[in-house]
Design a protein around this motif. Structure first.
Motif, mmCIF file in Angstrom:
data_model
loop_
_atom_site.group_PDB
_atom_site.id
_atom_site.type_symbol
_atom_site.label_atom_id
_atom_site.label_comp_id
_atom_site.label_asym_id
_atom_site.label_seq_id
_atom_site.Cartn_x
_atom_site.Cartn_y
_atom_site.Cartn_z
ATOM 1 N N ILE A 133 0.618 -1.001 -0.154
ATOM 2 C CA ILE A 133 0.328 0.012 0.478
ATOM 3 C C ILE A 133 0.868 1.600 -0.249
ATOM 4 O O ILE A 133 1.958 1.022 0.608
ATOM 5 C CB ILE A 133 -1.173 -0.540 1.060
ATOM 6 C CG1 ILE A 133 -1.724 -1.388 1.437
ATOM 7 C CG2 ILE A 133 -1.579 1.498 1.180
ATOM 8 C CD1 ILE A 133 -2.494 -1.092 2.268
ATOM 9 N N TRP A 134 0.397 1.832 -1.033
ATOM 10 C CA TRP A 134 1.113 3.247 -1.201
ATOM 11 C C TRP A 134 0.743 4.728 -0.960
ATOM 12 O O TRP A 134 -0.648 4.565 -1.842
ATOM 13 C CB TRP A 134 1.858 3.147 -2.697
ATOM 14 C CG TRP A 134 3.113 4.398 -2.931
ATOM 15 C CD1 TRP A 134 2.787 5.638 -2.833
ATOM 16 C CD2 TRP A 134 4.713 4.530 -2.637
ATOM 17 N NE1 TRP A 134 3.696 6.169 -3.015
ATOM 18 C CE2 TRP A 134 5.071 6.030 -2.851
ATOM 19 C CE3 TRP A 134 5.424 3.397 -2.286
ATOM 20 C CZ2 TRP A 134 6.533 6.588 -2.976
ATOM 21 C CZ3 TRP A 134 6.956 3.653 -2.513
ATOM 22 C CH2 TRP A 134 6.935 5.321 -3.023
ATOM 23 N N PHE A 135 0.147 4.617 -0.134
ATOM 24 C CA PHE A 135 -0.374 6.698 -0.013
ATOM 25 C C PHE A 135 0.515 8.136 -0.444
ATOM 26 O O PHE A 135 2.123 8.194 0.786
ATOM 27 C CB PHE A 135 -0.916 6.889 1.604
ATOM 28 C CG PHE A 135 -2.163 5.955 2.156
ATOM 29 C CD1 PHE A 135 -3.639 5.620 0.934
ATOM 30 C CD2 PHE A 135 -2.000 4.891 2.988
ATOM 31 C CE1 PHE A 135 -3.709 4.363 1.424
ATOM 32 C CE2 PHE A 135 -3.232 4.030 2.581
ATOM 33 C CZ PHE A 135 -4.150 4.317 2.273
ATOM 34 N N ARG A 136 0.353 8.622 -1.506
ATOM 35 C CA ARG A 136 0.885 9.656 -1.643
ATOM 36 C C ARG A 136 -0.358 10.966 -1.190
ATOM 37 O O ARG A 136 -0.982 10.970 -1.673
ATOM 38 C CB ARG A 136 1.345 10.181 -2.572
ATOM 39 C CG ARG A 136 1.904 11.050 -3.382
ATOM 40 C CD ARG A 136 1.868 11.775 -5.243
ATOM 41 N NE ARG A 136 2.246 13.264 -4.935
ATOM 42 C CZ ARG A 136 2.283 13.634 -6.643
ATOM 43 N NH1 ARG A 136 1.987 13.019 -7.412
ATOM 44 N NH2 ARG A 136 2.743 14.991 -6.684
ATOM 45 N N PHE A 137 0.070 11.628 -0.217
ATOM 46 C CA PHE A 137 -0.497 13.221 0.714
ATOM 47 C C PHE A 137 0.457 14.545 -0.388
ATOM 48 O O PHE A 137 1.238 14.505 -0.297
ATOM 49 C CB PHE A 137 0.003 13.050 1.556
ATOM 50 C CG PHE A 137 -0.717 11.724 2.372
ATOM 51 C CD1 PHE A 137 -2.158 11.354 2.905
ATOM 52 C CD2 PHE A 137 0.220 10.791 2.736
ATOM 53 C CE1 PHE A 137 -2.822 10.532 3.278
ATOM 54 C CE2 PHE A 137 -0.419 9.555 3.455
ATOM 55 C CZ PHE A 137 -1.763 9.850 4.064
#
Length: 633
Positions: A133-137
């Motif tokens: 899982i990769w979250f880019r904010f």
């Protein structure tokens, strides 16, 4: 081509990079028409949402697609969201409808609130096949707004939601990333404005005497222009949520962790508890703030399985404006920290043993079912205080009765305390141990803090290797001192008597190695020492095993340093103008936001250097391989 079996065509198309698979498959289907033996499931293997409204279109198409009564939602393996203005609820419904997805890359912008991520990660709607899982904010906005601060709209709950997951929710999840874009004012130096009524002495002297106290080149005279000179929203309010995630069931199975939180000190949440993320082998803490204090070597000691570490674009370690000798000194210190991980682990084990033996009673067995627990040294000392030794010593009967049992003497075979034998019948206690430092497992370090010239790159690499090799040399010297001391113990009879031992951390020995006795603790008579070894994963070894560790340190241990940055150093781009949605035409807005995406892509091509420019086997390339990046090869 239309004569090939579907299995061969699927195998050929599997070599196409994921971003191009959908368009390539669609082109082949249009070209070959009804003669194509290509499965339409390939169209959905790598789902990508890149514009507003596409999630609704994808969900509708997935419901309408029918091929041999199969559900194409089960064909989706990776889901990538690269749209800041997409409807959050539609994205949640789409992602939750994909049961077999393995990889999720997702952009989280100002329209995506923490409660939306909470709903998306809510159980039991999650995926047992999820691997990463990769979250880019990018929470930045173009207009001054304190809504997120006043509301408290932070994404701490996202990490806490993952921390509540049981292992069964995502048993294959091993890679996790929280990445925040650099703030829009990154790299901009704001000139400090004195408070009202305070006179700037330097400016006053310059005006009066036309003499400059500070050289012009050392002054910070750049001012922030435009509307971006205000506080931007942040992603995490308190980083303690990272600690809670690290000690959870999911945190224990994470092997690759990426924390790119600009200007945030991530060392405290990673070192507060020794059990946070215990399985890490890859750590990327680029763009964060790291100080050259004891927490950095502590981080390496608490995560002994780390093989690749990335420190790109970090602040606090090495500054671009520092003198060259100061930069090289810091780089050498970093090399020493990585090379001395094994020695620091051995010292920590030795300190724990000394704390144990300090309060350990001598001459008495360990507590067990046959008698009362022994009195600690502190309790014995407390009993003696306040009364003389004569007053507290045992006495015979006051009247000298002949029926009184005689007081047994030390060394007699008689038993006291409900069956405990005296000193002569007790097994020997282990008093001193020699802890052999294990070899460091680190293989590569990414230190692309800022671009370097070829000459500076060679100097950095030389300083890093010097510090790393110094630590390895000291570790070898320590082991040789242990071997000499062990030989003196053998000659004096301490080894035969069982009062001295040499131990090694179990993870330093390859599985199935024949140069250690894996069942060495079965013959140990000292229960306290045996329990200590089991709790700290120690093996009792001899000189041959220590010499094998020396050989590994001399021949096999090596660390690659790569100074090519592999993450963006440009200021982040606010993509959305929320206050003028009603005033701006949709076509103009879409054209403007498309231009921002193209600007980001051009910046990415500038800093995303090709593989040949990196060091072979460096941490940057290892990260690309682990995350399945199309630029890995």
């Amino acid at each position: 081509m239309d004569q090939l079996p579907p299995e061969i065509l699927d195998s050929i198309l599997s070599l196409v990079p994921p971003p191009l698979l959908q368009s390539t498959t669609l082109s082949l289907l249009r070209t070959l028409g009804q003669h194509a033996s290509i499965s339409r499931a390939l169209l959905w293997r790598h789902l990508r949402i890149s514009r507003e409204g596409q999630s609704w279109e994808a969900a509708l198409a997935l419901r309408q697609e029918v091929e041999d009564d199969s559900d194409f939602r089960k064909s989706v393996r990776t889901a990538t969201v690269e749209a800041w203005r997409e409807d959050p609820q539609m994205l949640i419904n789409l992602i939750q409808s994909l049961p077999m997805v393995k990889s999720l890359h997702m952009t989280v912008g100002p329209l995506f609130q923490p409660e939306h991520l909470e709903e998306m990660l809510e159980l039991p709607a999650w995926k047992p096949n999820m691997e990463q899982i990769w979250f880019r904010f990018n929470p930045y906005v173009m207009e001054r707004s304190y809504y997120t601060f006043l509301k408290g709209a932070y994404f701490d709950s996202t990490a806490l939601m993952l921390a509540r997951w049981p292992v069964e929710a995502a048993p294959r999840l091993h890679r996790l990333a929280f990445v925040q874009d650099l703030p829009p004012n990154h790299g901009v130096v704001v000139k400090e404005t004195p408070a009202f009524g305070i006179v700037n002495v330097e400016e006053l002297v310059d005006e009066l005497g036309n003499v400059s106290i500070t050289p012009p080149e050392s002054r910070s005279t750049t001012k922030t222009e435009g509307k971006m000179n205000f506080a931007q929203p942040i992603v995490f309010f308190q980083l303690s949520c990272i600690t809670k995630l690290g000690i959870s069931a999911i945190g224990h199975q994470i092997t690759s962790l990426t924390l790119r939180l600009p200007r945030r000190n991530v060392l405290p949440p990673l070192t507060t508890l020794p059990t946070a993320f215990p399985s890490l082998s890859f750590l990327d803490i680029s763009t964060t703030h790291i100080l050259d204090d004891p927490r950095f070597p502590l981080l390496l000691r608490l995560h002994p399985y780390l093989t690749h570490v990335v420190l790109d674009r970090t602040t606090g370690l090495v500054g671009a404006r520092e003198a060259e000798d100061q930069q090289l000194a810091t780089v050498k210190w970093i090399g020493k920290c990585f090379g001395g991980v094994g020695a620091s682990r051995a010292e920590e084990v030795l300190r724990a043993w000394r704390r144990l033996t300090k309060d350990r009673p001598t001459g008495l067995p360990a507590p067990g079912p046959g008698g009362p627990p022994p009195t600690s040294g502190a309790e014995q000392k407390k009993k003696r205080t306040g009364r003389s030794g004569y007053a507290s010593m045992p006495r015979a009967s006051r009247f000298g009765s002949s029926s009184s049992a005689p007081i047994p003497v030390i060394g007699s075979p008689e038993k006291v305390n409900g069956g405990f034998p005296f000193h002569s019948e007790l097994p020997p206690q282990v008093k001193d141990i020699l802890v052999v430092p294990p070899p460091p497992k680190i293989k590569s370090v990414g230190l692309g803090i800022f671009p370097l010239t070829p000459a500076a790159t060679r100097s950095w690499r030389k300083s890093f290797n010097s510090g790393f090799n110094d630590s390895i040399t000291k570790t070898i010297d320590k082991i040789e001192d242990h071997l000499a001391r062990f030989e003196r113990w053998r000659e004096s009879g301490r080894i035969a008597a069982g009062t001295g031992r040499m131990v090694l951390l179990r993870d330093a020995v390859p599985p199935g190695a024949d140069w250690v006795d894996w069942d060495c603790l079965s013959n140990e008579n000292d229960p306290a020492f045996k329990k200590f070894c089991e709790e700290n994963d120690l093996l009792v070894i001899g000189p041959q095993a220590a010499l094998e560790i020396v050989r590994q340190l001399e021949e096999e241990v090596n660390c690659v340093l790569c100074t090519v940055p592999d993450c963006s150093g440009d200021a982040g781009l606010p993509h959305l103008q929320l206050s003028i949605i009603s005033k701006e035409k949709k076509e103009v807005r879409e054209l403007r936001e498309k231009g921002l995406w193209e600007m980001e892509e051009n910046q990415r091509r500038a800093w995303r250097r090709p593989v040949p420019e990196h060091e072979l086997g460096c941490a940057h390339l290892e990260g690309r391989n682990r995350w399945g990046d199309e630029d890995a090869a």
